[in-house]
Design a protein around this motif. Structure first.
Motif, PDB file in Angstrom:
ATOM      1  N   ARG A   3       0.839  -1.198   0.000  1.00  0.00           N
ATOM      2  CA  ARG A   3       0.000   0.000   0.000  1.00  0.00           C
ATOM      3  C   ARG A   3       0.872   1.245   0.000  1.00  0.00           C
ATOM      4  NH1 ARG A   3      -3.814   1.495   4.473  1.00  0.00           N
ATOM      5  NH2 ARG A   3      -2.982  -0.361   5.362  1.00  0.00           N
ATOM      6  N   CYS A 231       3.568  15.577  10.015  1.00  0.00           N
ATOM      7  CA  CYS A 231       3.153  16.602  10.982  1.00  0.00           C
ATOM      8  C   CYS A 231       1.685  16.453  11.339  1.00  0.00           C
ATOM      9  CB  CYS A 231       3.387  18.002  10.412  1.00  0.00           C
ATOM     10  SG  CYS A 231       5.068  18.556  10.593  1.00  0.00           S
ATOM     11  N   CYS A 232       0.849  16.172  10.332  1.00  0.00           N
ATOM     12  CA  CYS A 232      -0.578  15.989  10.615  1.00  0.00           C
ATOM     13  C   CYS A 232      -0.790  14.814  11.544  1.00  0.00           C
ATOM     14  CB  CYS A 232      -1.345  15.685   9.327  1.00  0.00           C
ATOM     15  SG  CYS A 232      -1.536  17.103   8.310  1.00  0.00           S
ATOM     16  N   GLU A 233      -0.120  13.710  11.224  1.00  0.00           N
ATOM     17  CA  GLU A 233      -0.245  12.510  12.038  1.00  0.00           C
ATOM     18  C   GLU A 233       0.185  12.801  13.463  1.00  0.00           C
ATOM     19  OE1 GLU A 233      -0.817   9.420  10.669  1.00  0.00           O
ATOM     20  OE2 GLU A 233      -0.465   8.238  12.465  1.00  0.00           O
ATOM     21  N   SER A 235       0.297  15.693  15.017  1.00  0.00           N
ATOM     22  CA  SER A 235      -0.602  16.584  15.765  1.00  0.00           C
ATOM     23  C   SER A 235      -1.854  15.834  16.193  1.00  0.00           C
ATOM     24  CB  SER A 235      -0.939  17.835  14.965  1.00  0.00           C
ATOM     25  OG  SER A 235      -1.786  17.543  13.911  1.00  0.00           O
ATOM     26  N   ARG A 236      -2.284  14.852  15.392  1.00  0.00           N
ATOM     27  CA  ARG A 236      -3.449  14.069  15.796  1.00  0.00           C
ATOM     28  C   ARG A 236      -3.144  13.268  17.058  1.00  0.00           C
ATOM     29  NH1 ARG A 236      -5.565   9.127  15.603  1.00  0.00           N
ATOM     30  NH2 ARG A 236      -3.647   8.231  14.822  1.00  0.00           N
ATOM     31  N   ALA A 239      -2.835  15.565  20.040  1.00  0.00           N
ATOM     32  CA  ALA A 239      -4.147  16.005  20.524  1.00  0.00           C
ATOM     33  C   ALA A 239      -4.821  14.884  21.306  1.00  0.00           C
ATOM     34  CB  ALA A 239      -5.025  16.431  19.354  1.00  0.00           C
ATOM     35  N   ILE A 243      -5.897  15.163  25.262  1.00  0.00           N
ATOM     36  CA  ILE A 243      -7.274  15.035  25.739  1.00  0.00           C
ATOM     37  C   ILE A 243      -7.388  13.897  26.741  1.00  0.00           C
ATOM     38  CG2 ILE A 243      -9.597  14.415  24.983  1.00  0.00           C
ATOM     39  CD1 ILE A 243      -9.042  16.039  22.482  1.00  0.00           C
ATOM     40  N   PHE A 247      -8.884  14.314  30.540  1.00  0.00           N
ATOM     41  CA  PHE A 247      -9.967  13.542  31.145  1.00  0.00           C
ATOM     42  C   PHE A 247      -9.474  12.792  32.379  1.00  0.00           C
ATOM     43  CE2 PHE A 247     -13.996  13.533  28.886  1.00  0.00           C
ATOM     44  CZ  PHE A 247     -13.697  14.266  27.761  1.00  0.00           C
ATOM     45  N   TRP A 291     -12.525  22.908  30.366  1.00  0.00           N
ATOM     46  CA  TRP A 291     -11.939  22.819  29.037  1.00  0.00           C
ATOM     47  C   TRP A 291     -11.854  24.195  28.411  1.00  0.00           C
ATOM     48  CZ3 TRP A 291      -9.118  19.762  26.199  1.00  0.00           C
ATOM     49  CH2 TRP A 291      -9.039  19.980  24.827  1.00  0.00           C
TER      50      TRP A 291
ATOM     51  N   MET B   1      -6.895   1.051  13.694  1.00  0.00           N
ATOM     52  CA  MET B   1      -5.976   2.180  13.782  1.00  0.00           C
ATOM     53  C   MET B   1      -5.643   2.742  12.392  1.00  0.00           C
ATOM     54  SD  MET B   1      -5.131   3.764  16.196  1.00  0.00           S
ATOM     55  CE  MET B   1      -4.082   4.895  17.003  1.00  0.00           C
ATOM     56  N   ASP B   2      -5.373   1.798  11.477  1.00  0.00           N
ATOM     57  CA  ASP B   2      -5.076   2.215  10.102  1.00  0.00           C
ATOM     58  C   ASP B   2      -6.249   2.973   9.501  1.00  0.00           C
ATOM     59  OD1 ASP B   2      -2.919  -0.340   8.679  1.00  0.00           O
ATOM     60  OD2 ASP B   2      -2.543   1.576   9.640  1.00  0.00           O
ATOM     61  N   ARG B   5      -6.433   6.360  10.826  1.00  0.00           N
ATOM     62  CA  ARG B   5      -5.416   7.240  10.280  1.00  0.00           C
ATOM     63  C   ARG B   5      -5.809   7.703   8.897  1.00  0.00           C
ATOM     64  NH1 ARG B   5       0.102   4.575   9.509  1.00  0.00           N
ATOM     65  NH2 ARG B   5      -0.496   3.752  11.515  1.00  0.00           N
ATOM     66  N   GLN B   9      -6.462  11.510   7.738  1.00  0.00           N
ATOM     67  CA  GLN B   9      -5.706  12.163   6.673  1.00  0.00           C
ATOM     68  C   GLN B   9      -6.640  12.699   5.612  1.00  0.00           C
ATOM     69  OE1 GLN B   9      -2.874   9.443   5.191  1.00  0.00           O
ATOM     70  NE2 GLN B   9      -1.460   9.772   6.869  1.00  0.00           N
ATOM     71  N   GLN B  12      -8.116  15.744   6.957  1.00  0.00           N
ATOM     72  CA  GLN B  12      -7.149  16.824   7.003  1.00  0.00           C
ATOM     73  C   GLN B  12      -6.949  17.444   5.633  1.00  0.00           C
ATOM     74  OE1 GLN B  12      -5.601  18.049   9.629  1.00  0.00           O
ATOM     75  NE2 GLN B  12      -4.562  19.543   8.403  1.00  0.00           N
ATOM     76  N   ARG B 216       1.373  27.096  11.050  1.00  0.00           N
ATOM     77  CA  ARG B 216       0.503  26.156  10.356  1.00  0.00           C
ATOM     78  C   ARG B 216       0.285  24.896  11.188  1.00  0.00           C
ATOM     79  NH1 ARG B 216       1.980  23.984   4.486  1.00  0.00           N
ATOM     80  NH2 ARG B 216       3.490  22.874   5.725  1.00  0.00           N
ATOM     81  N   TYR B 217       1.360  24.404  11.808  1.00  0.00           N
ATOM     82  CA  TYR B 217       1.226  23.194  12.623  1.00  0.00           C
ATOM     83  C   TYR B 217       0.247  23.412  13.744  1.00  0.00           C
ATOM     84  CZ  TYR B 217       2.397  19.307  15.676  1.00  0.00           C
ATOM     85  OH  TYR B 217       2.311  18.199  16.468  1.00  0.00           O
ATOM     86  N   TRP B 218       0.424  24.535  14.488  1.00  0.00           N
ATOM     87  CA  TRP B 218      -0.418  24.723  15.655  1.00  0.00           C
ATOM     88  C   TRP B 218      -1.851  25.060  15.288  1.00  0.00           C
ATOM     89  CZ3 TRP B 218       0.871  22.187  19.561  1.00  0.00           C
ATOM     90  CH2 TRP B 218       2.212  22.045  19.920  1.00  0.00           C
ATOM     91  N   HIS B 220      -3.423  23.684  12.720  1.00  0.00           N
ATOM     92  CA  HIS B 220      -3.993  22.358  12.456  1.00  0.00           C
ATOM     93  C   HIS B 220      -4.246  21.627  13.761  1.00  0.00           C
ATOM     94  CE1 HIS B 220      -2.488  21.871   8.058  1.00  0.00           C
ATOM     95  NE2 HIS B 220      -3.592  22.549   8.159  1.00  0.00           N
ATOM     96  N   TYR B 221      -3.291  21.789  14.689  1.00  0.00           N
ATOM     97  CA  TYR B 221      -3.425  21.105  15.968  1.00  0.00           C
ATOM     98  C   TYR B 221      -4.699  21.533  16.682  1.00  0.00           C
ATOM     99  CZ  TYR B 221      -2.831  19.786  20.756  1.00  0.00           C
ATOM    100  OH  TYR B 221      -3.066  19.278  21.988  1.00  0.00           O
ATOM    101  N   ILE B 224      -7.701  19.931  15.061  1.00  0.00           N
ATOM    102  CA  ILE B 224      -7.827  18.495  15.333  1.00  0.00           C
ATOM    103  C   ILE B 224      -8.200  18.258  16.784  1.00  0.00           C
ATOM    104  CG2 ILE B 224      -6.452  16.398  15.591  1.00  0.00           C
ATOM    105  CD1 ILE B 224      -5.169  16.956  13.024  1.00  0.00           C
ATOM    106  N   GLU B 225      -7.612  19.050  17.671  1.00  0.00           N
ATOM    107  CA  GLU B 225      -7.900  18.855  19.092  1.00  0.00           C
ATOM    108  C   GLU B 225      -9.376  19.114  19.369  1.00  0.00           C
ATOM    109  OE1 GLU B 225      -6.704  21.825  21.948  1.00  0.00           O
ATOM    110  OE2 GLU B 225      -5.612  20.298  23.056  1.00  0.00           O
ATOM    111  N   LEU B 228     -11.353  16.120  18.124  1.00  0.00           N
ATOM    112  CA  LEU B 228     -11.175  14.950  18.978  1.00  0.00           C
ATOM    113  C   LEU B 228     -11.910  15.128  20.295  1.00  0.00           C
ATOM    114  CD1 LEU B 228      -7.493  13.769  18.594  1.00  0.00           C
ATOM    115  CD2 LEU B 228      -9.540  12.466  18.190  1.00  0.00           C
ATOM    116  N   PHE B 229     -11.872  16.368  20.828  1.00  0.00           N
ATOM    117  CA  PHE B 229     -12.582  16.607  22.079  1.00  0.00           C
ATOM    118  C   PHE B 229     -14.079  16.386  21.887  1.00  0.00           C
ATOM    119  CE2 PHE B 229     -13.081  18.081  26.261  1.00  0.00           C
ATOM    120  CZ  PHE B 229     -14.205  18.886  26.298  1.00  0.00           C
ATOM    121  N   THR B 232     -14.674  12.708  21.809  1.00  0.00           N
ATOM    122  CA  THR B 232     -14.585  12.067  23.121  1.00  0.00           C
ATOM    123  C   THR B 232     -15.822  12.399  23.953  1.00  0.00           C
ATOM    124  OG1 THR B 232     -12.239  12.508  22.949  1.00  0.00           O
ATOM    125  CG2 THR B 232     -13.004  11.629  25.024  1.00  0.00           C
TER     126      THR B 232
END
Lengths: 301, 338
Positions: A3, A231-233, A235-236, A239, A243, A247, A291, B1-2, B5, B9, B12, B216-218, B220-221, B224-225, B228-229, B232
């Motif tokens: 893949r 970088c995306c991975e 940051s995920r 995050a 979190i 919690f 939060w 998990m895959d 991901r 992506q 994103q 840019r990183y932060w 995106h962060y 995403i955060e 995700l929150f 959850t």
């Protein structure tokens, strides 16, 4: 693994085909823009030349800049050019290769606009009708200078009341149209011959350097894409951890404040994980308020 | 998990391409709006300018605001801007980056409207028809009129089918002149916008690349955060609801047993699972009471361990819940009825 390889090949080919696709779309867009643009020559002595040449040369500049902006590789090339050397040497041949491939692609749409403009003829007729020699045309031969300038300037406007159905006007128009089309076809022929020669003769000169430059330019492109993905991975995951910590710290706080003994383990795994010990409306409200008012620090060590 | 991901992506990369898509759709929508709009120049001396410039400038402003409204990230930016500092510092560079990228996307549709309007020429022809230089372009044999009358005649130039031809200036000459100026302005505007965009895009790697990568990183962060929150919290809410409802049914069945004063029937061993799922409610009357109780007095948002009969006093109808908070228990055992 398979893949991964498929994804890599997709990225590899995708970059080039995406750029070619954008190039083609811009060329089509330039033809469409020309056909939908309502050309109206002002038919006034000083304005004709400016208008005609403006319509012929300003949109190509715009299309060229658009071609550079929409091409992702131009950013990659600029970054590679401006980066500090660090521990990786800079290879100017690679930068030159990237620059020339970007320029070539960006030049297609402007050239299409200019050729279409010349083949259509309206721009040249508008721009140069005032520069014609009136002696060559019967209807304008024996007219005073000031008047003849005005009349010549009105040649591109077919419906103007002064020159309607005037055969000399048609003659001038035809003459300029012929020149315009000849120029258009000549430019097209020269460019195609140049492109043909460039492509054919390139393998005779420096093929090895070319292969190296192409390889390393692809490499830089892919490396940057993978860096962004990583970088995306990251940051995920960051995050997620952040979190979870939040919690967990809420759960600790609740345990501390409500003086209950920790529950026994059996049968609690499934739901307990998702409940985090938060089992009350007030506790949930407190969690949400915390939060917002005090986001956790960016530290998951 | 895959799978997670891959989905992330996709999301994103999709967020950016989604935003670009909305941007492109709005640009197309603005062209379509312009061609569908029925332009009617008033052809009166002072109204022309107001109408023409209004049509030129007001819709772009609306489109700009709409670009912000349709952008999901605006609430994220506002939240990050207004949140109290707490344990996490605020980085103004990140806020600036987020605002700039949103503003850039929102500017495209208004720029398209202004370009299309100028290249078409109707607005400028309407707005500035009274400013045509009659001395240079007018007819040689024009009548002498007062200034006000000249203004009135010139204001009627855009409406050729309504007003008869006037002797002051040939209609076509004036319209061509104004159109030429309008188109020149339009092309210059497009050139200016494109040059600005090019400069912004190409000067960035030369000056502030490291800071840009960080921002840019932060940004995106933060995005995403937040997602995700929300996820959850949704999971928590689901588990909370499940346990709450289970406890409601258990409370119901316990109360009914207590009220009817008979021992619970022992379910046969081999029908164990089915009997468990019935939660002790095995006839129509009981079910109806359970449904009515669910509607009339929903249980408190407070989970408690259901080890002992709590005697909540919900047996029968119309009795209000009496407990403000559940008694504390030592054991916490949650059934999981999956």
């Amino acid at each position: 693994m398979d893949r991964f390889r498929m994804i890599f090949q997709y990225f590899q080919s995708n970059s080039e085909s995406v750029m070619n696709g954008i190039c083609g779309l811009l060329a089509l867009a330039s033809v469409k823009m020309y056909t939908s643009f309502d050309f109206s020559c002002p038919c006034l002595p000083q304005y004709n030349m400016a208008y005609g040449l403006g319509i012929m040369f300003v949109p190509p500049i715009i299309l060229f800049l658009c071609g550079l902006i929409l091409n992702r590789q131009s950013l990659v090339m600029l970054e590679e050019w401006r980066r500090p050397q660090g521990r990786r040497k800079k290879d100017l041949a690679v930068i030159r290769y990237m620059c020339s491939s970007i320029m070539q692609r960006a030049m297609v749409a402007p050239v299409v606009w200019i050729v279409v403009t010349l083949l259509d003829g309206k721009c040249l007729i508008c721009a140069f009708s005032g520069s014609m020699d009136p002696e060559k045309f019967v209807g304008f031969a024996n007219v005073s200078t000031a008047r003849v300038q005005q009349l010549l300037a009105k040649v591109p406007c077919k419906d103007d009341e002064l020159l309607r159905n005037n055969t000399s006007r048609k003659a001038v128009s035809r003459y300029l149209h012929c020149w315009s089309q000849a120029l258009g076809w000549s430019i097209l022929l020269i460019l195609i011959i140049a492109a043909f020669l460039a492509r054919w003769l390139r393998p005779c000169f420096n093929q090895a350097t070319l292969l190296q430059a192409r390889h390393w330019s692809n490499y830089i492109d892919i490396e940057q894409k993978i860096f962004e993905e990583t970088c995306c991975e990251h940051s995920r995951l960051f995050a997620h951890k952040c979190i979870l910590h939040f919690f967990e710290s809420m759960r600790q706080e609740i345990k501390l404040h409500s003086f209950t003994l920790p529950g026994e383990g059996e049968g609690t795994e499934g739901e307990e994980d998702f409940l985090w010990g938060i089992t009350d409306q007030d506790q949930v409200n407190k969690l949400l308020k915390t939060w917002y008012y005090e986001k956790p620090p960016l530290d998951v060590s | 998990m895959d799978k997670f991901r891959m989905i992330f992506q996709f999301f994103q990369s999709n967020q950016e391409s989604f935003m670009n898509g909305i941007c492109g759709i709005m640009a197309l929508a603005s062209t379509q709006m312009y061609s569908a709009f029925d332009f009617n120049c008033p052809c009166l001396p002072h109204y022309n300018l107001a109408y023409g410039l209004g049509i030129l400038l007001v819709p772009p402003f609306i489109l700009f605001l709409l670009g912000f409204v349709l952008n999901n990230n605006i609430s994220m930016l506002a939240e990050e801007w207004r949140r109290p500092q707490g344990q996490r510092g605020k980085d103004p560079a990140v806020l600036r980056y987020m605002f700039c990228s949103m503003a850039q996307r929102a500017m495209i549709a208004p720029a398209v409207w202004v370009s299309v309007t100028l290249l078409d020429g109707k607005c400028i022809t309407c707005a500035f028809s009274t400013s045509v230089p009659v001395e240079t372009l007018g007819n040689a044999s024009r009548p002498h009129l007062s200034q006000g009358e000249i203004q009135q005649v010139l204001a009627r130039i855009p409406c050729r089918d309504i007003y008869n031809r006037q002797q002051l200036i040939a209609n076509e000459v004036a319209v061509r002149y104004l159109r030429c100026i309008s188109q020149a302005l339009g092309w210059c505007f497009v050139l200016l916008m494109t040059t600005l965009a090019f400069l912004v895009r190409s000067l960035r790697p030369c000056f502030s690349q490291a800071a840009f990568l960080k921002s840019r990183y932060w940004s995106h962060y933060i995005d995403i955060e937040r997602k995700l929150f929300d996820e959850t919290c949704a999971e928590h809410a689901r588990s909370f609801a499940k346990v709450c409802i289970q406890q409601f049914f258990e409370g119901m069945s316990t109360d009914l047993v207590a009220a009817r004063c008979h021992l619970p029937r022992k379910a046969p061993a081999d029908a164990g699972e089915a009997a468990e799922k019935l939660l002790g409610i095995t006839d129509q009357g009981t079910m109806n009471m359970a449904l009515k109780s669910w509607h009339r007095c929903k249980p408190a948002l407070h989970l408690h361990p259901p080890a002992l009969p709590t005697g909540n006093g919900w047996a029968g109808e119309g009795q209000p819940p009496m407990h403000p908070s559940a008694p504390r228990r030592e054991t916490a055992a949650y059934y999981s009825w999956v």
